[in-house]
Structure formats: C-alpha cells, structure tokens
Design a protein around this motif. Structure first.
Motif, mmCIF file in Angstrom:
data_model
loop_
_atom_site.group_PDB
_atom_site.id
_atom_site.type_symbol
_atom_site.label_atom_id
_atom_site.label_comp_id
_atom_site.label_asym_id
_atom_site.label_seq_id
_atom_site.Cartn_x
_atom_site.Cartn_y
_atom_site.Cartn_z
ATOM 1 N N VAL A 1 32.009 -4.837 10.197
ATOM 2 C CA VAL A 1 32.607 -3.873 9.068
ATOM 3 C C VAL A 1 31.401 -3.099 8.361
ATOM 4 O O VAL A 1 31.722 -1.828 8.198
ATOM 5 C CB VAL A 1 33.311 -4.892 8.059
ATOM 6 C CG1 VAL A 1 33.798 -3.897 6.866
ATOM 7 C CG2 VAL A 1 34.249 -5.265 8.538
ATOM 8 N N MET A 2 30.306 -3.620 8.009
ATOM 9 C CA MET A 2 29.091 -3.058 7.324
ATOM 10 C C MET A 2 28.746 -1.806 8.162
ATOM 11 O O MET A 2 28.240 -0.823 7.741
ATOM 12 C CB MET A 2 27.921 -4.105 6.882
ATOM 13 C CG MET A 2 28.218 -5.197 6.208
ATOM 14 S SD MET A 2 28.943 -4.649 4.371
ATOM 15 C CE MET A 2 30.670 -4.780 4.761
ATOM 16 N N SER A 3 28.696 -2.074 9.605
ATOM 17 C CA SER A 3 28.272 -0.935 10.373
ATOM 18 C C SER A 3 29.090 0.249 10.289
ATOM 19 O O SER A 3 28.699 1.345 10.318
ATOM 20 C CB SER A 3 27.994 -1.514 11.798
ATOM 21 O OG SER A 3 27.602 -0.528 12.715
ATOM 22 N N ASP A 4 30.526 -0.154 10.149
ATOM 23 C CA ASP A 4 31.529 0.997 10.096
ATOM 24 C C ASP A 4 31.311 1.702 8.707
ATOM 25 O O ASP A 4 31.447 2.918 8.769
ATOM 26 C CB ASP A 4 32.734 0.394 10.190
ATOM 27 C CG ASP A 4 33.106 -0.086 11.518
ATOM 28 O OD1 ASP A 4 32.625 0.286 12.640
ATOM 29 O OD2 ASP A 4 34.038 -0.850 11.800
ATOM 30 N N VAL A 5 31.097 0.876 7.875
ATOM 31 C CA VAL A 5 30.938 1.652 6.346
ATOM 32 C C VAL A 5 29.431 2.340 6.280
ATOM 33 O O VAL A 5 29.889 3.699 5.806
ATOM 34 C CB VAL A 5 31.037 0.299 5.257
ATOM 35 C CG1 VAL A 5 30.639 1.131 4.046
ATOM 36 C CG2 VAL A 5 32.274 -0.254 5.103
ATOM 37 N N PHE A 6 28.663 2.053 6.842
ATOM 38 C CA PHE A 6 27.397 2.686 6.498
ATOM 39 C C PHE A 6 26.999 3.320 7.343
ATOM 40 O O PHE A 6 25.907 4.254 7.403
ATOM 41 C CB PHE A 6 26.209 1.473 6.007
ATOM 42 C CG PHE A 6 26.412 0.965 4.881
ATOM 43 C CD1 PHE A 6 26.497 1.391 3.562
ATOM 44 C CD2 PHE A 6 26.745 -0.598 4.813
ATOM 45 C CE1 PHE A 6 26.514 0.835 2.422
ATOM 46 C CE2 PHE A 6 27.215 -1.233 3.594
ATOM 47 C CZ PHE A 6 27.076 -0.657 2.358
ATOM 48 N N SER A 7 27.419 3.459 8.818
ATOM 49 C CA SER A 7 27.168 4.514 9.689
ATOM 50 C C SER A 7 27.762 5.790 9.445
ATOM 51 O O SER A 7 27.652 6.717 10.283
ATOM 52 C CB SER A 7 27.452 3.803 11.133
ATOM 53 O OG SER A 7 29.032 3.538 11.226
ATOM 54 N N ARG A 8 28.703 5.664 8.717
ATOM 55 C CA ARG A 8 29.470 7.190 8.264
ATOM 56 C C ARG A 8 28.637 8.016 7.523
ATOM 57 O O ARG A 8 27.694 7.610 6.596
ATOM 58 C CB ARG A 8 30.737 6.898 7.660
ATOM 59 C CG ARG A 8 31.755 6.325 8.096
ATOM 60 C CD ARG A 8 32.908 5.929 7.338
ATOM 61 N NE ARG A 8 32.822 5.202 6.139
ATOM 62 C CZ ARG A 8 33.080 5.997 4.917
ATOM 63 N NH1 ARG A 8 33.676 7.060 4.940
ATOM 64 N NH2 ARG A 8 32.669 5.149 3.722
ATOM 65 N N PRO A 9 28.795 9.079 7.744
ATOM 66 C CA PRO A 9 27.807 10.580 7.093
ATOM 67 C C PRO A 9 28.051 10.491 5.498
ATOM 68 O O PRO A 9 29.347 10.275 5.224
ATOM 69 C CB PRO A 9 28.246 11.635 7.660
ATOM 70 C CG PRO A 9 28.693 11.556 8.725
ATOM 71 C CD PRO A 9 29.603 10.082 8.920
ATOM 72 N N GLN A 10 27.101 10.264 4.698
ATOM 73 C CA GLN A 10 27.402 10.338 3.327
ATOM 74 C C GLN A 10 27.726 11.397 2.633
ATOM 75 O O GLN A 10 27.576 12.481 3.179
ATOM 76 C CB GLN A 10 25.959 9.862 2.650
ATOM 77 C CG GLN A 10 25.576 8.345 3.058
ATOM 78 C CD GLN A 10 25.244 7.381 1.939
ATOM 79 O OE1 GLN A 10 25.028 7.971 0.993
ATOM 80 N NE2 GLN A 10 25.111 6.316 2.425
ATOM 81 N N PRO A 11 28.379 11.459 1.633
ATOM 82 C CA PRO A 11 29.118 12.804 1.213
ATOM 83 C C PRO A 11 28.112 13.541 0.232
ATOM 84 O O PRO A 11 27.013 12.981 -0.090
ATOM 85 C CB PRO A 11 30.247 12.328 0.243
ATOM 86 C CG PRO A 11 29.652 11.010 -0.216
ATOM 87 C CD PRO A 11 28.943 10.487 0.753
ATOM 88 N N ASP A 12 28.389 14.574 -0.078
ATOM 89 C CA ASP A 12 27.513 15.295 -1.085
ATOM 90 C C ASP A 12 27.803 14.810 -2.399
ATOM 91 O O ASP A 12 29.099 14.821 -2.959
ATOM 92 C CB ASP A 12 28.042 16.742 -1.266
ATOM 93 C CG ASP A 12 27.508 17.750 -2.199
ATOM 94 O OD1 ASP A 12 26.494 17.083 -3.057
ATOM 95 O OD2 ASP A 12 27.495 18.909 -2.266
ATOM 96 N N TRP A 13 26.833 13.958 -2.876
ATOM 97 C CA TRP A 13 27.193 13.150 -4.140
ATOM 98 C C TRP A 13 27.399 13.862 -5.393
ATOM 99 O O TRP A 13 28.013 13.489 -6.287
ATOM 100 C CB TRP A 13 26.145 12.139 -4.401
ATOM 101 C CG TRP A 13 25.862 11.095 -3.468
ATOM 102 C CD1 TRP A 13 24.818 11.271 -2.230
ATOM 103 C CD2 TRP A 13 26.788 10.092 -3.029
ATOM 104 N NE1 TRP A 13 25.360 10.078 -1.534
ATOM 105 C CE2 TRP A 13 26.473 9.278 -1.911
ATOM 106 C CE3 TRP A 13 28.172 9.458 -3.810
ATOM 107 C CZ2 TRP A 13 26.884 8.232 -1.519
ATOM 108 C CZ3 TRP A 13 28.774 8.577 -3.354
ATOM 109 C CH2 TRP A 13 28.277 7.685 -2.196
ATOM 110 N N THR A 14 27.271 15.364 -5.461
ATOM 111 C CA THR A 14 27.602 16.105 -6.441
ATOM 112 C C THR A 14 28.950 16.764 -6.375
ATOM 113 O O THR A 14 29.402 17.669 -7.141
ATOM 114 C CB THR A 14 26.504 17.132 -6.717
ATOM 115 O OG1 THR A 14 26.289 18.009 -5.617
ATOM 116 C CG2 THR A 14 25.164 16.430 -7.058
ATOM 117 N N ASN A 15 29.525 16.568 -5.006
ATOM 118 C CA ASN A 15 30.848 17.260 -4.989
ATOM 119 C C ASN A 15 31.945 15.941 -5.102
ATOM 120 O O ASN A 15 32.178 15.019 -4.647
ATOM 121 C CB ASN A 15 30.929 17.579 -3.437
ATOM 122 C CG ASN A 15 32.407 18.200 -3.218
ATOM 123 O OD1 ASN A 15 33.249 17.719 -3.461
ATOM 124 N ND2 ASN A 15 31.995 19.453 -2.420
#
Length: 279
Positions: free
Chosen positions: A142-156
């Motif tokens: 589960v952690m791999s599924d969560v953290f392997s995704r591209p992170q968003p633009d944190w200012t969007n």
C-alpha cells in the motif's frame, strides 16, 4: 479560531462548547482537521469544552522550516501541557491522532498533572522509523502505491485535493472526506511555499524530529482512563499497533472499526464521541 502563545511558539486553536465545561484538548495529526467537526460538536453537546489545535509547522501554528525542525517530541508534549494552563484549566482529557497520538502519549507520561484522560486514535507506541519486532509495520504494498505516484503541484489547490482523494482510496479512507479536508488545509496554509503546503498535507515534518528516548516501556505507569481507537483497515499503522498500545496502558479500552482506515470517518464519530464522554 484563535492563536495562543505557549512554550515559545504560537499554536492555532479552535474551540467548541462552553468555557466552564471540562476541557477536552485534541492534538492535530498534524493539523487540527484530523479531528472531524462533527466529533467536536458531539463532545461539546455532551458537556465538554473542546479545543483542537495544530501541531507546530502545520496549519495556523508557528511554521519555520518543516524540512529542518528545531524542536523534538518532548517539545510537542510540553506544548500540550502548557496549552492546558493557557486555556485556564487544571487538567484536560487529551486526544491525539496519528503522529499527534505519539505526542499525546509522551505528554501524559511527562506531565501527568496536566491530563485526566487519554484518547489515542490510529497511532502506535513507538516513534517513526523501524518498529519493534512484535508490532506490524506499514503495509509495504500500500505504501508503494501511495508514494510511487507523481506528487502534485503543492501550490495548486485543485491538484492537491485530487491527490488527497486518490491517496484516500488507497489508504482505506473516504475520498470525498479526504478531498474536503485537503482543501480546508490548503486554504489555512499561511504561505505559498510548496514545502510548507506539502508538510501541512502529509505531516512529513514529524518524521524529521528527534523522538528519543523511547516511551513504550513507561506506558504501564499511566493511571488515567484511556481509550484507544483503531481501524482494522489501517495500512499505515495496522491494527496490531493499536492492540499493543491498549494492552500496554493499564485498563485501557480498545475500540476498533472494521472499515476504518487512517482517518476518522464521519460514520464513526458518534461511537467515538460516546466512548470519549464515558472516560
């Protein structure tokens, strides 16, 4: 909403109920919004003065450098104790969620005169990092599924909300609830700095602070009514952590929910509030 200065920092707080009622102090995990509005309202309607607050480097509280925090777990514990005094109470029922639950355990051990009861939600009796052999670690798939995704633009704002909803679906949480909370956290973040937005949304600052020395071995010394709440669908701190925590605290009650993940779902707030009011 208000700002209260304790222990050399400003803490963002929000209050529910009457000031003359017994105090329930809810430590954020890391922001105060980890405690649903409905739960706070139910506790207030049950005759409690409820104050939820943001930990340092989150929400409306003092934010300096979430990537290089200059405080430790004992400072967060002291924040809670000093906040009780600043609110004009002799003691409080202290609640901690997730990483806030770790701060709450240490606060109850280090400052027993400040706390009359303890509620610990979705947390564990050891610090971030490698766990004891008898405790289940994070579900790695589960952690791999969560953290392997591209992170968003944190200012969007929209991108962050969508990211939170997608993460919630993986973590066993309600995507709509997680999305709404993410938007509120984003709106309360006092800067456009991406690292601060990320810290507010993910609580990553907590993994960077010094949490030594260990406190698990001292939990048997606690002498306050205690409630441990945990979801059986929690992949971050699997339910065995909550079971071990409840077993370590004398006479602690354990309340588990089959379909609860890492967050407190709206459908569980009534049962949790009822159990807290009994302490």
């Amino acid at each position: 909403m208000a700002i209260i200065t304790v222990n050399g920092v400003e803490l963002g707080v929000e209050s529910f109920g009457r000031e003359e009622d017994p105090l329930v102090l809810l430590a954020g995990g890391t922001t105060m919004l980890s405690w649903p509005d409905s739960l706070c309202v139910m506790l207030a309607e049950g005759g409690r003065r409820v104050v939820r607050y943001d930990l340092r480097d989150s929400g409306a509280s003092t934010t300096k450098d979430p990537e290089n925090p200059s405080y430790d777990l004992r400072d967060l514990a002291a924040d809670a104790a000093e906040l009780v005094t600043a609110l004009g109470a002799e003691s409080a029922h202290l609640g901690g969620h997730g990483v806030g639950g770790m701060a709450a355990q240490v606060a109850a051990l280090d400052h027993p005169e400040s706390f009359s009861a303890l509620t610990l939600v979705s947390t564990r009796p050891v610090a971030p990092g490698p766990v004891d052999d008898d405790l289940p670690d994070h579900d790695q798939s589960v952690m791999s599924d969560v953290f392997s995704r591209p992170q968003p633009d944190w200012t969007n704002r929209h991108a962050v909300a969508e990211y939170a909803a997608e993460s919630a679906a993986i973590l066993g949480n309600d995507p709509a609830q997680a999305q709404e909370i993410a938007v509120r956290i984003w709106d309360r973040t006092p800067t456009s700095d991406p690292s601060v937005h990320q810290a507010n949304q993910l609580g990553m600052v907590f993994s960077r602070i010094d949490c030594s020395p260990r406190w698990r071995e001292g939990l048997g010394d606690l002498r306050v009514p205690s409630l441990v709440v945990h979801g059986r669908a929690d992949p971050f701190f699997p339910v065995g952590n909550g079971q071990a925590l409840a077993a370590a605290i004398p006479a602690a009650q354990l309340l588990t929910y089959e379909d609860m993940g890492t967050q407190i779902p709206e459908w569980a707030t009534d049962g949790i509030a009822t159990a807290m009011l009994r302490l």
